[in-house]
Motif scaffolding. Structure first.
Motif, short mmCIF file in Angstrom:
data_model
loop_
_atom_site.label_atom_id
_atom_site.label_comp_id
_atom_site.label_asym_id
_atom_site.label_seq_id
_atom_site.Cartn_x
_atom_site.Cartn_y
_atom_site.Cartn_z
N ASP A 222 22.55 58.97 27.13
CA ASP A 222 22.13 58.48 28.72
C ASP A 222 20.80 58.42 29.58
O ASP A 222 21.06 57.81 30.30
CB ASP A 222 24.10 59.46 29.30
N LEU A 223 20.01 58.93 29.14
CA LEU A 223 18.73 59.88 29.92
C LEU A 223 19.18 60.63 31.06
O LEU A 223 18.43 60.11 32.02
CB LEU A 223 17.89 58.82 30.04
N SER A 224 20.32 61.02 31.23
CA SER A 224 20.39 61.78 32.66
C SER A 224 19.62 62.76 32.71
O SER A 224 19.34 63.09 34.06
CB SER A 224 21.81 62.31 32.54
N SER A 225 18.93 63.87 31.11
CA SER A 225 18.09 64.75 31.41
C SER A 225 16.84 64.61 30.27
O SER A 225 16.56 65.01 30.20
CB SER A 225 18.72 66.62 31.25
N GLY A 226 16.98 63.18 29.47
CA GLY A 226 16.08 63.58 28.67
C GLY A 226 15.24 62.18 28.94
O GLY A 226 15.55 61.62 30.30
N HIS A 227 14.33 61.54 27.85
CA HIS A 227 13.25 60.77 27.77
C HIS A 227 13.27 59.85 27.09
O HIS A 227 13.10 60.71 25.70
CB HIS A 227 12.51 61.17 28.80
N GLU A 228 13.32 58.59 27.19
CA GLU A 228 13.22 57.60 25.59
C GLU A 228 12.39 58.00 24.93
O GLU A 228 12.03 57.81 24.16
CB GLU A 228 13.80 56.09 26.29
N GLU A 229 11.23 58.32 25.79
CA GLU A 229 9.68 58.03 25.13
C GLU A 229 10.05 59.14 24.37
O GLU A 229 8.84 59.57 23.31
CB GLU A 229 8.15 58.74 26.12
N PHE A 230 10.87 60.73 24.28
CA PHE A 230 10.68 61.54 23.12
C PHE A 230 11.62 61.07 21.95
O PHE A 230 11.68 61.51 20.72
CB PHE A 230 11.80 62.76 23.63
N VAL A 231 12.33 59.86 21.62
CA VAL A 231 13.15 59.27 20.32
C VAL A 231 11.84 58.47 19.61
O VAL A 231 11.05 57.37 20.64
CB VAL A 231 14.01 57.98 20.82
N PRO A 232 10.97 58.72 18.27
CA PRO A 232 10.32 57.96 17.89
C PRO A 232 10.38 56.53 17.89
O PRO A 232 12.06 56.35 17.76
CB PRO A 232 10.62 58.66 16.73
N ALA A 233 9.90 55.81 17.23
CA ALA A 233 9.81 54.58 17.88
C ALA A 233 10.80 54.34 16.70
O ALA A 233 11.59 52.71 16.62
CB ALA A 233 8.74 53.65 17.77
N ASN A 234 10.73 54.41 15.53
CA ASN A 234 11.57 54.17 13.78
C ASN A 234 13.16 54.58 14.17
O ASN A 234 13.34 54.44 13.37
CB ASN A 234 11.04 54.19 12.90
N VAL A 235 13.51 55.44 15.37
CA VAL A 235 14.67 56.10 14.74
C VAL A 235 15.74 55.11 16.07
O VAL A 235 15.32 54.79 17.01
CB VAL A 235 14.53 57.34 15.94
N PRO A 236 16.57 54.74 15.33
CA PRO A 236 17.75 53.51 16.49
C PRO A 236 18.36 54.40 17.49
O PRO A 236 18.73 55.85 17.64
CB PRO A 236 18.61 53.56 15.42
N PHE A 237 17.98 53.60 18.67
CA PHE A 237 18.12 54.48 20.26
C PHE A 237 19.59 54.12 20.72
O PHE A 237 19.12 52.71 20.43
CB PHE A 237 17.08 54.88 20.67
N VAL A 238 20.40 54.34 21.13
CA VAL A 238 21.47 54.02 22.06
C VAL A 238 21.32 54.70 22.95
O VAL A 238 21.95 55.89 23.07
CB VAL A 238 23.02 54.34 21.19
N ARG A 239 21.53 53.50 24.42
CA ARG A 239 21.33 54.24 24.97
C ARG A 239 23.01 54.32 25.98
O ARG A 239 23.55 53.08 25.91
CB ARG A 239 20.43 53.39 26.35
#
Length: 322
Positions: free
Chosen positions: A32-49
């Motif tokens: 939910d990016l409450s303490s994380g950072h979307e840029e930490f997730v590699p571009a080729n990894v499916p990301f569910v916010r």
């Protein structure tokens, strides 16, 4: 087939994601990016916010991806703050875990690696903590992690869930310069921020029964931690015997004084830490044994204290504005 990493955009979770990818294992991240950072997730990894409190979102995630297991890293991880925010802590760590387990059950996903904590032990009355050390958490955070372990245990009885929980103390360092610890509560970021702002870091007490008088604690490198999450997932995938809990511990620990000296050496910022009164209840030494994890989960201390400080400092420096 892929493993779902909850909290995979956070400091620890993002390192777990990288460790899976390094082993050729596909992953999906929810955060939910409450303490994380979307840029930490590699571009080729499916990301569910989104939040794992959202059962519908979890069911959609399981339906849209071929998930074989879950590494559950998401949670509210601040023990001190949890005393002021107990209901929030229980919602994020207990209710959310229950919602996640319910969605896993509905989707017939039966494997979980749970990010637990040495906070379940409270202040142990032993120099070397093992998995058999009595549990006596002293904060809502520690209590919530122990309840999380109980939930896994009970779902194993009810549904055949295959699981393990990994307990650890202080996670530091960086596995790559584009991932860093951004917590406002953890020791390394606090010390680095103080130095960069021209302030002198502080040690709480130097009269403990330790070689240099400062507290001795367990510090482990985040990349070493991530490797063992992958090893646990592999063991679950293979149907091999696995313990319900493992300590990821150094076996010897380092003192706060040693950390400060190493920080000065690595950063090139010469300083002598201020000595403040010791905090009530702080034990002289708390160190965990990692013997069981070494036997089963490829656990070992691959990084020295110098490595821990250097990699954390380099990742922090890389994030500074040019």
């Amino acid at each position: 087939m892929a493993w779902l990493v909850t909290g995979g955009a956070g400091y620890i979770g993002s390192h777990v994601v990288r460790a899976f990818l390094a082993e050729g294992i596909d992953v999906v991240v929810i955060d939910d990016l409450s303490s994380g950072h979307e840029e930490f997730v590699p571009a080729n990894v499916p990301f569910v916010r989104g939040s794992i409190l959202d059962g519908g979102l979890l069911l959609d995630t399981f339906a849209n991806h071929a998930i074989t297991g879950v590494v559950h890293v998401a949670g509210f991880k601040y023990a001190g703050v949890s005393v002021q925010r107990p209901l929030h802590t229980y919602e994020q760590n207990v209710t959310a875990t229950a919602v996640l387990l319910a969605a896993m059950d509905s989707a017939n996903v039966r494997r979980m690696v749970f990010s637990s904590s040495a906070a379940v032990y409270g202040t142990p009355h032993t120099d070397l903590v093992t998995e058999a050390t009595p549990k006596s958490p002293e904060s809502p955070y520690g209590e919530s992690k122990l309840i999380g372990e109980w939930l896994l245990r009970d779902m194993a009885v009810a549904t055949g869930l295959n699981h393990t929980s990994l307990r650890y103390f202080n996670v530091v360092g960086s596995g790559t310069v584009d991932l860093r610890d951004t917590s406002p509560h953890n020791l390394f970021p606090l010390v680095f921020d103080a130095l960069l702002a021209g302030r002198i870091p502080r040690i709480n007490g130097n009269d403990y029964a330790t070689p240099d008088g400062t507290c001795v604690r367990d510090y482990i490198h985040v990349a070493d931690l991530a490797v063992s999450h992958v090893a646990a997932a592999r063991r679950l995938d293979a149907g091999e015997p696995i313990e319900a809990v493992y300590n990821l511990g150094s076996g010897d620990g380092v003192s706060v004084g040693e950390i400060m000296s190493t920080v000065a050496a690595v950063t090139g910022i010469d300083f002598l830490p201020e000595i403040a009164p010791r905090r009530a209840g702080d034990p002289d030494r708390i160190v965990a044994s990692g013997d069981l994890a070494a036997r089963d989960l490829n656990w070992q201390m691959r990084h020295s204290l110098d490595d821990m400080v250097r990699t954390a400092w380099e990742a922090g420096q890389a994030a500074l504005p040019v």
